[in-house]
Motif scaffolding. Structure first.
Motif, PDB file in Angstrom:
ATOM      1  N   LEU A  27       3.848   4.723  -7.763  1.00 30.75           N
ATOM      2  CA  LEU A  27       4.907   5.639  -8.199  1.00 30.75           C
ATOM      3  C   LEU A  27       5.942   5.890  -7.111  1.00 30.75           C
ATOM      4  O   LEU A  27       7.113   6.145  -7.411  1.00 30.75           O
ATOM      5  CB  LEU A  27       4.294   6.972  -8.649  1.00 30.75           C
ATOM      6  CG  LEU A  27       3.488   6.911  -9.943  1.00 30.75           C
ATOM      7  CD1 LEU A  27       2.842   8.258 -10.228  1.00 30.75           C
ATOM      8  CD2 LEU A  27       4.343   6.479 -11.107  1.00 30.75           C
ATOM      9  N   ALA A  28       5.543   5.813  -5.852  1.00 30.52           N
ATOM     10  CA  ALA A  28       6.482   6.048  -4.754  1.00 30.52           C
ATOM     11  C   ALA A  28       7.310   4.821  -4.416  1.00 30.52           C
ATOM     12  O   ALA A  28       8.357   4.936  -3.790  1.00 30.52           O
ATOM     13  CB  ALA A  28       5.728   6.515  -3.518  1.00 30.52           C
ATOM     14  N   SER A  29       6.851   3.657  -4.803  1.00 32.44           N
ATOM     15  CA  SER A  29       7.577   2.422  -4.483  1.00 32.44           C
ATOM     16  C   SER A  29       8.664   2.187  -5.528  1.00 32.44           C
ATOM     17  O   SER A  29       8.390   2.195  -6.725  1.00 32.44           O
ATOM     18  CB  SER A  29       6.624   1.230  -4.479  1.00 32.44           C
ATOM     19  OG  SER A  29       5.592   1.438  -3.550  1.00 32.44           O
ATOM     20  N   PRO A  30       9.887   1.962  -5.065  1.00 30.09           N
ATOM     21  CA  PRO A  30      10.969   1.748  -6.027  1.00 30.09           C
ATOM     22  C   PRO A  30      10.797   0.439  -6.806  1.00 30.09           C
ATOM     23  O   PRO A  30      10.555  -0.619  -6.233  1.00 30.09           O
ATOM     24  CB  PRO A  30      12.228   1.699  -5.166  1.00 30.09           C
ATOM     25  CG  PRO A  30      11.779   1.599  -3.761  1.00 30.09           C
ATOM     26  CD  PRO A  30      10.336   1.946  -3.690  1.00 30.09           C
ATOM     27  N   GLY A  31      10.862   0.545  -8.112  1.00 31.05           N
ATOM     28  CA  GLY A  31      10.816  -0.618  -8.977  1.00 31.05           C
ATOM     29  C   GLY A  31       9.426  -1.152  -9.277  1.00 31.05           C
ATOM     30  O   GLY A  31       9.279  -2.074 -10.072  1.00 31.05           O
ATOM     31  N   TRP A  33       6.869   0.510 -10.660  1.00 33.93           N
ATOM     32  CA  TRP A  33       6.267   1.065 -11.874  1.00 33.93           C
ATOM     33  C   TRP A  33       6.464   0.129 -13.058  1.00 33.93           C
ATOM     34  O   TRP A  33       5.551  -0.092 -13.850  1.00 33.93           O
ATOM     35  CB  TRP A  33       6.841   2.442 -12.175  1.00 33.93           C
ATOM     36  CG  TRP A  33       6.374   2.972 -13.484  1.00 33.93           C
ATOM     37  CD1 TRP A  33       7.114   3.160 -14.604  1.00 33.93           C
ATOM     38  CD2 TRP A  33       5.035   3.364 -13.826  1.00 33.93           C
ATOM     39  NE1 TRP A  33       6.331   3.650 -15.619  1.00 33.93           N
ATOM     40  CE2 TRP A  33       5.040   3.783 -15.165  1.00 33.93           C
ATOM     41  CE3 TRP A  33       3.831   3.391 -13.133  1.00 33.93           C
ATOM     42  CZ2 TRP A  33       3.901   4.223 -15.825  1.00 33.93           C
ATOM     43  CZ3 TRP A  33       2.700   3.836 -13.791  1.00 33.93           C
ATOM     44  CH2 TRP A  33       2.746   4.249 -15.123  1.00 33.93           C
ATOM     45  N   ASP A  34       7.656  -0.431 -13.174  1.00 32.16           N
ATOM     46  CA  ASP A  34       7.928  -1.331 -14.304  1.00 32.16           C
ATOM     47  C   ASP A  34       7.055  -2.583 -14.257  1.00 32.16           C
ATOM     48  O   ASP A  34       6.651  -3.096 -15.289  1.00 32.16           O
ATOM     49  CB  ASP A  34       9.403  -1.730 -14.312  1.00 32.16           C
ATOM     50  CG  ASP A  34      10.307  -0.562 -14.654  1.00 32.16           C
ATOM     51  OD1 ASP A  34       9.850   0.335 -15.393  1.00 32.16           O
ATOM     52  OD2 ASP A  34      11.456  -0.540 -14.177  1.00 32.16           O
ATOM     53  N   LYS A  35       6.751  -3.062 -13.058  1.00 29.05           N
ATOM     54  CA  LYS A  35       5.936  -4.265 -12.927  1.00 29.05           C
ATOM     55  C   LYS A  35       4.455  -3.991 -13.146  1.00 29.05           C
ATOM     56  O   LYS A  35       3.742  -4.829 -13.674  1.00 29.05           O
ATOM     57  CB  LYS A  35       6.107  -4.866 -11.534  1.00 29.05           C
ATOM     58  CG  LYS A  35       7.434  -5.481 -11.274  1.00 29.05           C
ATOM     59  CD  LYS A  35       7.375  -6.175  -9.927  1.00 29.05           C
ATOM     60  CE  LYS A  35       8.674  -6.012  -9.191  1.00 29.05           C
ATOM     61  NZ  LYS A  35       8.627  -6.546  -7.845  1.00 29.05           N
ATOM     62  N   LEU A  36       3.985  -2.826 -12.707  1.00 29.05           N
ATOM     63  CA  LEU A  36       2.546  -2.577 -12.648  1.00 29.05           C
ATOM     64  C   LEU A  36       2.030  -1.529 -13.633  1.00 29.05           C
ATOM     65  O   LEU A  36       0.860  -1.169 -13.570  1.00 29.05           O
ATOM     66  CB  LEU A  36       2.158  -2.160 -11.216  1.00 29.05           C
ATOM     67  CG  LEU A  36       2.424  -3.204 -10.141  1.00 29.05           C
ATOM     68  CD1 LEU A  36       2.143  -2.634  -8.764  1.00 29.05           C
ATOM     69  CD2 LEU A  36       1.592  -4.437 -10.382  1.00 29.05           C
ATOM     70  N   LYS A  37       2.877  -1.051 -14.540  1.00 27.32           N
ATOM     71  CA  LYS A  37       2.398   0.015 -15.422  1.00 27.32           C
ATOM     72  C   LYS A  37       1.294  -0.458 -16.361  1.00 27.32           C
ATOM     73  O   LYS A  37       0.384   0.310 -16.662  1.00 27.32           O
ATOM     74  CB  LYS A  37       3.547   0.660 -16.196  1.00 27.32           C
ATOM     75  CG  LYS A  37       4.194  -0.194 -17.236  1.00 27.32           C
ATOM     76  CD  LYS A  37       5.295   0.596 -17.924  1.00 27.32           C
ATOM     77  CE  LYS A  37       6.038  -0.278 -18.889  1.00 27.32           C
ATOM     78  NZ  LYS A  37       7.124   0.449 -19.519  1.00 27.32           N
ATOM     79  N   ASN A  38       1.326  -1.707 -16.806  1.00 19.96           N
ATOM     80  CA  ASN A  38       0.245  -2.207 -17.659  1.00 19.96           C
ATOM     81  C   ASN A  38      -1.072  -2.264 -16.899  1.00 19.96           C
ATOM     82  O   ASN A  38      -2.127  -1.967 -17.457  1.00 19.96           O
ATOM     83  CB  ASN A  38       0.593  -3.579 -18.215  1.00 19.96           C
ATOM     84  CG  ASN A  38       1.688  -3.518 -19.249  1.00 19.96           C
ATOM     85  OD1 ASN A  38       1.886  -2.493 -19.891  1.00 19.96           O
ATOM     86  ND2 ASN A  38       2.429  -4.605 -19.383  1.00 19.96           N
ATOM     87  N   LEU A  39      -1.010  -2.626 -15.625  1.00 21.84           N
ATOM     88  CA  LEU A  39      -2.209  -2.636 -14.792  1.00 21.84           C
ATOM     89  C   LEU A  39      -2.754  -1.223 -14.597  1.00 21.84           C
ATOM     90  O   LEU A  39      -3.968  -1.004 -14.665  1.00 21.84           O
ATOM     91  CB  LEU A  39      -1.908  -3.272 -13.433  1.00 21.84           C
ATOM     92  CG  LEU A  39      -3.061  -3.326 -12.440  1.00 21.84           C
ATOM     93  CD1 LEU A  39      -4.157  -4.249 -12.959  1.00 21.84           C
ATOM     94  CD2 LEU A  39      -2.570  -3.776 -11.087  1.00 21.84           C
ATOM     95  N   ILE A  40      -1.882  -0.262 -14.390  1.00 21.88           N
ATOM     96  CA  ILE A  40      -2.306   1.131 -14.208  1.00 21.88           C
ATOM     97  C   ILE A  40      -2.916   1.661 -15.496  1.00 21.88           C
ATOM     98  O   ILE A  40      -3.984   2.297 -15.472  1.00 21.88           O
ATOM     99  CB  ILE A  40      -1.117   2.011 -13.767  1.00 21.88           C
ATOM    100  CG1 ILE A  40      -0.567   1.546 -12.421  1.00 21.88           C
ATOM    101  CG2 ILE A  40      -1.510   3.478 -13.718  1.00 21.88           C
ATOM    102  CD1 ILE A  40      -1.516   1.692 -11.263  1.00 21.88           C
ATOM    103  N   TYR A  41      -2.267   1.419 -16.624  1.00 22.77           N
ATOM    104  CA  TYR A  41      -2.817   1.881 -17.902  1.00 22.77           C
ATOM    105  C   TYR A  41      -4.148   1.203 -18.217  1.00 22.77           C
ATOM    106  O   TYR A  41      -5.083   1.839 -18.710  1.00 22.77           O
ATOM    107  CB  TYR A  41      -1.831   1.638 -19.043  1.00 22.77           C
ATOM    108  CG  TYR A  41      -0.640   2.571 -19.049  1.00 22.77           C
ATOM    109  CD1 TYR A  41      -0.767   3.902 -18.684  1.00 22.77           C
ATOM    110  CD2 TYR A  41       0.616   2.117 -19.434  1.00 22.77           C
ATOM    111  CE1 TYR A  41       0.309   4.753 -18.700  1.00 22.77           C
ATOM    112  CE2 TYR A  41       1.707   2.966 -19.455  1.00 22.77           C
ATOM    113  CZ  TYR A  41       1.545   4.273 -19.079  1.00 22.77           C
ATOM    114  OH  TYR A  41       2.613   5.115 -19.096  1.00 22.77           O
TER     115      TYR A  41
END
Length: 62
Positions: A27-31, A33-41
């Protein structure tokens, strides 16, 4: 059976630590979230399923 339960709990703890460290970093790294949100979910869903599975499995072990 007890060894399997201990391994599952260890995996749950390891996944919990990874999520506690990884989510704020993503969340703190710019950009990122869009790449890794599926991995987080997916990791969150795996964590939830593991908690439920350990609870059910524990009722059969004791």
């Amino acid at each position: 059976m007890s060894i399997l339960l201990q391994v599952l709990v260890f995996v749950l703890i390891a996944l919990s630590v990874a999520l506690v460290i990884g989510i704020p970093v993503v969340l703190a790294s710019p950009g990122q979230w869009d790449k890794l949100k599926n991995l987080i979910y997916g990791s969150g869903a795996a964590w939830s399923a593991l908690v439920i599975f350990i609870g059910v499995f524990n009722s059969f072990v004791s």
